[in-house]
Scaffold this active site. Structure first.
Site, PDB file in Angstrom:
ATOM      1  N   LYS A  79       0.879  -1.276   0.057  1.00  0.00           N
ATOM      2  CA  LYS A  79      -0.076   0.160   0.033  1.00  0.00           C
ATOM      3  C   LYS A  79       0.773   1.160  -0.032  1.00  0.00           C
ATOM      4  O   LYS A  79       1.974   1.220   0.802  1.00  0.00           O
ATOM      5  CB  LYS A  79      -1.042   0.038   1.182  1.00  0.00           C
ATOM      6  CG  LYS A  79      -2.014   1.158   1.263  1.00  0.00           C
ATOM      7  CD  LYS A  79      -2.905   0.895   2.426  1.00  0.00           C
ATOM      8  CE  LYS A  79      -3.999   1.943   2.483  1.00  0.00           C
ATOM      9  NZ  LYS A  79      -4.981   1.880   3.727  1.00  0.00           N
ATOM     10  N   SER A 154      -9.574   1.797   2.732  1.00  0.00           N
ATOM     11  CA  SER A 154      -8.747   2.443   1.783  1.00  0.00           C
ATOM     12  C   SER A 154      -7.716   1.471   1.053  1.00  0.00           C
ATOM     13  O   SER A 154      -7.217   2.113   0.199  1.00  0.00           O
ATOM     14  CB  SER A 154      -8.185   3.312   2.522  1.00  0.00           C
ATOM     15  OG  SER A 154      -7.147   2.897   3.563  1.00  0.00           O
ATOM     16  N   SER A 178     -10.110  -0.374   6.989  1.00  0.00           N
ATOM     17  CA  SER A 178      -9.580  -0.135   5.650  1.00  0.00           C
ATOM     18  C   SER A 178      -8.731  -1.463   5.178  1.00  0.00           C
ATOM     19  O   SER A 178      -8.488  -1.354   4.145  1.00  0.00           O
ATOM     20  CB  SER A 178      -8.529   0.809   5.601  1.00  0.00           C
ATOM     21  OG  SER A 178      -9.305   2.125   5.962  1.00  0.00           O
TER      22      SER A 178
END
Length: 492
Positions: A79, A154, A178
């Site tokens: 990420k 996210s 997330s």
């Protein structure tokens, strides 16, 4: 070689350690797959071809020298809010669009030491603020099960990378859901460890008392392998806990006999759509078939979770993001004086959702409102943690939905409140710092979708019972085999 990429991370590592395959060959195959599939998915913001090939050579050299590595040659998606030395680290924001990380964060470094190979940095909601991955300033990520739907957020890029088969494992960060919510939307396993179990050093902060790095994989076993490699105290992060990490069982449990599974009264399924409710009712029955005893537990303050979170997280966001002012790093928009430069830089660099949360947080922390909002929210957080402690006196793990619906279409949640409510089932666990994961539990074909879409069962354990939680989830996964299905984009 391509077939090996579809296997378990443990099998990839075994093959590389046994010199049946090389890390270099696996990386080439993974990068080729990214080239073939990611144009449609958009999981990656940066593909680290040169870095990946260099790391693969190092892994092969270590194997040749006689080392055995738990993640030898396993491709890893990261990420893009985690620092990886020499790579663009953007948080999917214009304000950091061209920033190059000068160091590698602890969790990621431990995975590299274990032999994992980062092949790219993945998309996310800007600064990890969102539940759909629609808030990225740098690109669109699509759900591999239905390209017209969001992957969740996210950590949408990381889960889409795993679901589309371009990486066997990925790292995400979870502040209020997330990792777990997008994992549910994309039919993979996403695990948020106990807060303080995994170092946050090198993770660009959103809300420091909530953020936690965790693994994403196609199976519980893959997540357990990654977790074991990166968990533990870190002198660079004072919030990590100096407590021995319990070993994860090498073999999954055969059943759940003797396990008490709590079903939260306040999370009653009656409010869900019929199809969604049926999937979760079946999941609960599957737990019983494995020998678990279902017991009702109460979380009286659970309904206050979203309101509590959206005071605490924005307040911490307001503080953490104050550093992005155009003076030291990132975007700089010149103004006639220092104050104007601050304003112009932040106006141009931050997206609407980030600005919204900064404003909420700044208001909650301002003079005259601090006690009325922020302090009250922290008191509510304590009550929520206390409710969980009492619930765990009656059960070993808690089961509930990871999301109230399958993945939704782009632009379907046009107002902030409806988007915030997507984290209704995941936020309370984050506020209490508990280990929690989402494991695929069934599929549903909603109107307008050509493909069945996955749903995830959220399982939560007491603090530091991470290994026990992975054992329960592994038994459920093994019995139901939901994780074995591939998204259409991952089909051969």
């Amino acid at each position: 070689m391509s077939g090996l990429l579809d296997g378990a991370a443990s099998e990839i590592a075994r093959a590389v350690n046994a010199r049946e395959s090389s890390a270099a060959e696996l990386v080439d195959a993974a990068l080729a797959r990214v080239g073939e599939r990611d144009a449609a998915i958009g999981a990656y913001l940066t593909v680290a071809d040169d870095l990946a090939r260099d790391r693969a050579k190092r892994v092969d050299a270590r194997i040749a020298a006689g080392e055995s590595l738990p993640l030898a040659g396993v491709p890893l998606a990261v990420k893009d809010n985690m620092c990886l030395e020499g790579t663009r680290t953007t948080c999917a924001s214009k304000i950091l669009e061209n920033w190059i990380a000068p160091y590698t964060g602890t969790a990621l470094r431990r995975l590299l030491d274990a032999g994992a190979i980062p092949i790219g940095k993945t998309n996310l909601d800007e600064f990890a603020m969102g539940s759909s991955c629609e808030n990225s300033a740098l690109g669109v990520t699509r759900n591999p099960w239905d390209l017209g739907r969001v992957p969740g957020g996210s950590s949408g890029g990381s889960v889409a990378a795993v679901a589309s088969g371009t990486a066997p494992i990925a790292l995400g960060s979870d502040t209020g859901g997330s990792i777990r919510e997008p994992a549910a939307f994309c039919g993979v396993v996403g695990f948020k460890p106990t807060y303080g179990r995994v170092s946050r050093y090198g993770l660009i902060a959103f809300a420091s008392s909530l953020d936690q790095i965790g693994p994403i994989g196609r199976s519980v076993g893959d997540c357990a392998l990654v977790y074991a490699a990166m968990a533990g105290v870190d002198p660079c992060d004072a919030t990590t806990v100096d407590r021995q990490v319990e070993p994860v069982a090498a073999r999954p449990r055969e059943d759940l006999k003797g396990t008490r599974v709590g079903i939260v009264r306040e999370f009653a399924l009656g409010a869900l759509d019929d199809g969604v409710r049926s999937v979760y009712e079946t999941a609960y029955r599957d737990l019983e078939k494995l020998g678990a005893e279902l017991v009702e537990v109460e979380l009286p303050t659970a309904d206050y979770g979203v309101a509590t979170y959206y005071l605490i997280a924005p307040a911490e966001c307001s503080s953490n993001l104050a550093r992005f002012d155009g003076m030291r790093y990132g975007l700089r928009v010149e103004g006639p004086d220092v104050g104007a430069t601050y304003e112009l830089t932040r106006a141009a660099g931050f997206g609407d959702e980030v600005k919204r949360r900064i404003l909420i947080g700044t208001y909650a922390l301002s003079s005259g409102y601090y006690d009325a909002y922020y302090v009250r929210a922290q008191k509510a957080r304590t009550l929520i943690a206390g409710d969980f402690a009492r619930a765990f006196e009656r059960c070993d793990v808690i089961a509930c939905p990871a999301a109230s619906s399958p993945a939704f279409e782009f632009n379907a949640k046009s107002d902030p409140v409806s988007m915030y409510l997507m984290d209704y089932y995941t936020i309370p666990m984050s506020l209490a710092g508990l280990p929690s994961l989402s494991v695929p539990c069934g599929y549903l074909t909603p109107n307008g979708s050509a493909n069945p879409l996955p749903l995830g069962l959220e399982l939560t354990a007491p603090l530091f019972a991470d290994a026990a939680l992975l054992g329960v989830a592994g038994a459920y996964e093994r019995a139901t085999k939901h994780s074995a299905r591939h998204a259409p984009a991952a089909a051969p």
